[in-house]
Design an enzyme around this catalytic site. Structure first.
Site, short mmCIF file in Angstrom:
data_model
loop_
_atom_site.label_atom_id
_atom_site.label_comp_id
_atom_site.label_asym_id
_atom_site.label_seq_id
_atom_site.Cartn_x
_atom_site.Cartn_y
_atom_site.Cartn_z
N ASP A 130 0.32 -1.42 -0.42
CA ASP A 130 -0.42 0.24 -0.07
C ASP A 130 0.87 1.62 -0.01
O ASP A 130 2.17 1.38 -0.39
CB ASP A 130 -1.12 -0.01 1.14
CG ASP A 130 -0.01 0.25 2.35
OD1 ASP A 130 1.36 0.57 2.39
OD2 ASP A 130 -0.64 0.27 3.69
N ASP A 179 1.62 4.64 2.34
CA ASP A 179 1.26 5.17 3.53
C ASP A 179 1.38 6.57 3.41
O ASP A 179 2.54 7.14 3.13
CB ASP A 179 1.81 4.70 4.39
CG ASP A 179 1.65 2.95 4.59
OD1 ASP A 179 0.71 2.70 5.13
OD2 ASP A 179 2.19 2.31 4.19
N ASP A 209 -3.26 4.15 2.40
CA ASP A 209 -3.65 4.35 4.05
C ASP A 209 -3.47 6.34 4.37
O ASP A 209 -1.91 6.72 4.14
CB ASP A 209 -2.54 4.24 4.95
CG ASP A 209 -3.40 3.06 5.62
OD1 ASP A 209 -4.76 2.87 5.16
OD2 ASP A 209 -3.44 1.98 6.48
N1 DCP Z 1 1.85 0.46 12.05
C1 DCP Z 1 1.87 0.24 12.99
N2 DCP Z 1 0.77 -0.67 13.75
C2 DCP Z 1 0.43 -0.40 12.84
C3 DCP Z 1 -0.37 -0.26 11.56
C4 DCP Z 1 1.11 0.84 11.41
O1 DCP Z 1 3.01 0.01 13.21
N3 DCP Z 1 -1.15 -1.48 13.07
C5 DCP Z 1 3.23 1.24 11.09
C6 DCP Z 1 4.04 0.13 11.05
C7 DCP Z 1 4.03 -0.25 9.26
C8 DCP Z 1 3.90 1.44 8.65
O2 DCP Z 1 2.83 1.72 9.79
O3 DCP Z 1 5.46 -0.05 8.77
C9 DCP Z 1 3.10 0.89 7.18
O4 DCP Z 1 2.17 -0.28 8.03
P1 DCP Z 1 2.00 -1.08 6.36
O5 DCP Z 1 1.15 -2.64 7.13
O6 DCP Z 1 1.66 0.35 5.20
O7 DCP Z 1 3.36 -1.62 5.80
P2 DCP Z 1 5.07 -1.02 5.26
O8 DCP Z 1 4.04 0.05 4.50
O9 DCP Z 1 5.74 -1.44 6.57
O10 DCP Z 1 4.78 -2.39 4.56
P3 DCP Z 1 3.86 -2.52 3.47
O11 DCP Z 1 4.96 -2.60 1.57
O12 DCP Z 1 3.80 -4.63 2.68
O13 DCP Z 1 3.13 -1.28 3.16
MG MG Z 2 2.79 0.69 3.61
#
Ligand code: DCP
Ligand code: MG
Length: 390
Positions: A205, A207, A314
């Protein structure tokens, strides 16, 4: 064997991931992929403790400056439990781990992977469906009914949402969100967070964190952004939640609760495919050459539309005073975040959230206006985003 005579790396590896630098590209991908598969399977079977243990083991391997060749290379390293070591040993000796491969092929793992791959479906729901005999999207569709709006959107856009989002696509979404934000609140600032801020080439996604330098101006901002986007037909789905953060004199209400309370929008964007977004080799660029009315064009209309794709986005709005904490909390990785909170609690008697840092010994909130300051307050060396890929 060249390996046997080289000096063993005797540098110390710290035991919390937030004490270490973890790059995106490392030297032990086949081992970490195996351990992370077992971590995910442990999550699928509701064994969080085991899942975190595997993730911590994988994270240690990501920090190593070279590929692990022998079990001896792992001497003195933290977080490598008996089970992880057994898996590593098998892979070093046989090339594969029988446990990993049988898990990968197991009916439960495969079904859970597909079902949790639906936006809006967590482990709990997927597990219940699995127990009811559902193994695939087709099973889910024939069963019919009982999907919420989020899950229905997840099913409708399943293929797109399971296709990695590229940096170019993230950038394009950033332009759109930036335009929306500037239109509804001049002076508001938008920052790309999550995996892309850590330097990832693709993500599941995109963010974004949004704030305004004048505290209070950001209140109620999300609904305005959302309606701007909706008017332009750019949203396929959205669910906005209001800010529910309250600061109490006695410290955070639920210090261990890791879900933040910012004004937030879970959305699915309808992103137009342009040459800049897709790159030159993209199929849809060529499809534009097809003459109208041909059979090919008919097919294109009936199958998935090709001039746009669905992308999970997000959006989070933070008051300026909490921005540094929000930025740190939303940059990830998930394990890095988890380790920061564990470090704060266990080593510093502090409670860290995406809003604030609370010192339980002194009974007071600690403020910070940059990530660097937060690391300093936690007694940690500053780790830049590109090294938070634990
Ligand atoms: N995050 C968190 N707890 C949550 C939601 C998010 O700590 N309940 C934080 C950690 C993540 C960031 O927000 O790194 C973004 O969440 P993502 O699920 O989008 O994860 P990433 O961006 O790191 O990886 P991806 O490439 O899968 O989107
Ligand atoms: Mg992400």
């Amino acid at each position: 064997d060249l390996q046997s005579n080289t000096d063993s790396p005797t540098f110390a590896i710290e035991s919390y991931a937030c004490q270490r630098r973890t790059p995106l590209k490392h030297h032990n991908a086949s081992l970490t992929e195996a351990l992370e598969l077992l971590a995910q399977n442990a999550e699928f079977t509701d064994n969080e403790g085991r899942s975190v243990a595997f993730r911590r083991a994988a994270a240690v391997l990501k920090t190593l400056p070279r590929a692990v060749r022998r079990l001896d290379d792992l001497k003195g390293l933290p977080c490598l439990g008996e089970h992880s070591l057994r898996v590593i040993k098998e892979i070093l000796e046989d090339g594969v781990s029988s446990e990993v491969e049988s898990t990968r092929q197991s009916e439960q793992y495969k079904a859970m992977k597909v079902l949790t791959g639906i936006f809006g479906v967590g482990t709990k729901t997927a597990e219940r469906w699995f127990r009811e005999g559902i193994r695939s999207l087709a099973d889910l569709k024939t069963r019919g009914g009982r999907l919420n709006r989020e899950q229905q959107a997840g099913l409708d856009y399943y293929d797109d949402l399971n296709r990695p989002v590229s940096k170019a696509e993230a950038h394009a979404i950033g332009q759109i969100v930036g335009e929306a934000v500037r239109a509804v609140l001049p002076g508001a600032e938008i920052t790309l967070t999550g995996g892309f801020r850590r330097g990832k080439e693709v993500g599941h996604d995109v963010d974004f964190l949004i704030t305004h330098p004048e505290e209070g101006k950001e209140e109620g901002l999300m609904p305005k952004i959302v309606s701007w986007l909706e008017t332009k037909g750019l949203l396929l789905y959205q669910k906005t939640t209001r800010n529910s953060y309250l600061e109490s004199k006695d410290g955070p209400v639920r210090p261990s609760h890791n879900m933040d309370r910012f004004e937030r929008c879970f959305s699915i964007f309808k992103l137009k495919r342009t040459p800049e977004v897709c790159g030159t080799s993209n199929q849809s660029a060529g499809q534009n050459d097809v003459t109208e009315g041909s059979d090919v064009r008919q097919q294109e209309v009936q199958s998935e539309p090709s001039d746009w794709r669905a992308v999970r986005v997000d959006l989070v709005v933070s008051p300026y005073s909490q921005f540094a904490f929000a930025l740190l909390g939303w940059t990830g990785s998930k394990l890095f975040e988890r380790e920061l909170r564990r470090w704060a609690g266990q080593e510093k008697s502090m409670s860290l959230s995406s809003h604030v840092l609370y010192d339980r010994a002194q009974n007071r909130y600690l403020r910070a206006s940059s990530e660097e300051e937060i690391f300093a307050l936690l007694g940690l060396e500053y780790i830049p985003p590109s090294q938070r890929n634990a």
